[in-house]
Structures are given as structure tokens and as C-alpha cells.
Scaffold this active site. Structure first.
Site, PDB file in Angstrom:
ATOM      1  N   HIS A   1     -27.663  54.374  96.623  1.00 30.41           N
ATOM      2  CA  HIS A   1     -28.931  55.090  96.494  1.00 30.41           C
ATOM      3  C   HIS A   1     -28.800  56.538  96.961  1.00 30.41           C
ATOM      4  CE1 HIS A   1     -33.409  55.437  97.774  1.00 30.41           C
ATOM      5  NE2 HIS A   1     -33.340  55.524  96.464  1.00 30.41           N
TER       6      HIS A   1
ATOM      7  N   HIS B   1     -35.082  64.847  95.668  1.00 30.36           N
ATOM      8  CA  HIS B   1     -36.055  63.776  95.509  1.00 30.36           C
ATOM      9  C   HIS B   1     -37.483  64.290  95.524  1.00 30.36           C
ATOM     10  CE1 HIS B   1     -38.793  60.594  96.932  1.00 30.36           C
ATOM     11  NE2 HIS B   1     -38.048  59.789  96.204  1.00 30.36           N
TER      12      HIS B   1
END
Length: 253
Positions: A12, A54
Site C-alpha cells: 500500500h 494521496h
């Protein structure tokens, strides 16, 4: 996709707990733990360059403030995206998609690109990210391990990706099973759905597999949960815990 070319285990944001997320340093840490597939978040600079970040804003993972997508890439590329994580990573830059593509392609790794638009720029971000991903993989001199998997929570971004590079596989991200999600997934021609791990059960996997889709989950860091999902026949597990799960072995209690 009848043949699913991606490994079960996916790191991730590179290895975004052991190193600054969505940086080349994080990918290298994940690779050092044996990972051969990675997830990252990609959005656009003000001048249309796809880069990794992000959040819509800069302040959580850099010393800067404000909306990242409002800045030119020439400015973004000079921002320290590593120092927040620790002194060892100080000066680590925000990477472009081109930089990450070069790294994964040269090493034969697989990449899941989450299209993470700045709010209000969903279709454009999907189109540009997909077009650039298709170009980078097509121009690579190395034989790719797999095409990039384009995922997003935004149906509008996935629609843009489908219009720009229909040949690239897509996945719909789901944090809830909202009304109409399954019809939307089929309309978008996705190859997979990626849900929060708590949503995934035997019935949902059966529904997805019955429609010819793959079932993936995020973000699994608990061994018991990983065991449950593997027993159900999950196709992909996105994890932060690259130092706890060996990607070449089954999970043990």
C-alpha cells in the site's frame, strides 16, 4: 481479464508505514521485503503532470500548505515529501508517475494506480492518468510483468480512463456498497472491484466472480483477517504490513 497477472499481495502506497508514503523510497522498502506489486495514488499538477500524492492538500505529508493540484509540477517536484516521516528520508521528493513507472518497469513489478483526483477534476484526471500510463508502459523497453491496473473511488475518473485508454484494466474502489455500485461497475467495464476488507464476504466474492470480475481488498494488516480472506478465495490483498506478511507465503496464525 481471464488471466489475472497480478500477485496476491500488494504493498500500500509503496510501503507507506515504514517509509514516506507514495515516494520512491517507499517502493524500495516494499521491494526489500519481497513485494512485487505496489499501489499508489496519482493526481494532476496544475499543468497536467501526473504525480503521486494521496491527499488533495499538501500539509499532512510535506512542509507546504494548500491544494497540491493548484501548483505547477516545477514547484511540486522540489517539495520535501520525506522529512515528515523521519530524518533518514528528509529531502525525498514527490515523484512523478513517470519516475515510478520507470522503477516498476525496470524491476518487473506490477502497479495499481489509484486515480485520486483533486475534487472537481475527476474526468480530466482519469483521462490524463490513463493516457500517460498507457504511453509509459507501451514505450518501455522492458517486458512489463502486467499492465497497470487503474482504480478509483470515482466513477467519473474511471469513465475518463475508459475513454482515454480502454485497453488498460480498471477497478472500482468501494468503501461502502452504495446503491447501484454493481451496475456501475459493469457499465464501466471494470476487471475488478476493490472493497474495504470488512465488506468482503463469501457472497460478495461469489457475485463478483460470477460476473467475471476479480475481488480485491484494502487495507489488511491483521493476520486473522488475511487468513479469512484467503480462505474465501480473494484475488488481491493490499497491505501496509509489508514487514509482517511475506508475499511469497500463506499467512499463518
Amino acid at each position: 481479464m481471464q488471466d489475472w497477472p497480478y500477485p496476491l499481495w500488494i504493498a500500500h502506497r509503496g510501503a507507506g508505514k515504514l517509509a514516506p508514503e507514495n515516494t520512491l523510497a517507499a517502493f524500495r522498502v516494499g521491494a526489500s521485503h519481497g513485494y512485487r506489486a505496489f499501489e499508489c495514488d496519482v493526481k494532476l499538477s496544475a499543468d497536467g503532470i501526473p504525480f503521486l500524492l494521496h491527499d488533495a492538500t499538501l500539509q499532512r505529508t510535506t512542509p507546504e500548505q494548500g491544494t497540491a493540484g493548484d501548483r505547477l509540477w516545477s514547484e511540486l517536484s522540489r517539495i520535501d515529501a520525506g522529512g515528515w516521516h523521519g530524518r533518514a528520508f528528509a529531502g525525498e521528493p514527490l515523484p512523478s508517475l513517470e519516475t515510478i513507472a520507470a522503477y516498476v518497469l525496470r524491476n518487473g513489478f506490477a502497479l495499481n494506480i489509484e486515480i485520486k483526483p483533486t475534487p472537481g477534476h475527476e474526468p480530466e484526471t482519469g483521462r490524463v492518468v490513463a493516457r500517460e500510463a498507457a504511453r509509459l508502459w507501451a514505450e518501455s523497453r522492458a517486458a512489463p510483468a502486467a499492465p497497470p491496473l487503474l482504480s478509483s473511488f470515482s466513477p467519473e475518473a474511471l469513465q475518463g480512463a475508459m475513454e482515454s485508454a480502454p485497453e488498460l484494466p480498471r477497478a472500482l474502489l468501494l468503501d461502502t456498497l452504495w446503491s447501484g455500485w454493481f451496475d456501475t461497475a459493469r457499465t464501466l467495464g471494470v476487471a475488478a472491484c476493490v472493497t474495504h476488507h470488512e465488506l468482503m464476504d463469501a457472497a460478495l466474492i461469489a457475485q463478483l466472480h460470477g460476473a467475471g470480475l476479480r475481488a480485491l481488498v484494502y487495507t489488511v494488516n491483521d493476520p486473522a483477517e488475511a487468513l479469512r480472506l484467503q480462505a474465501l478465495g480473494i484475488d488481491g490483498i493490499i497491505t501496509d504490513a509489508v514487514d509482517r506478511f511475506s508475499p511469497g507465503e500463506s499467512v499463518r496464525d
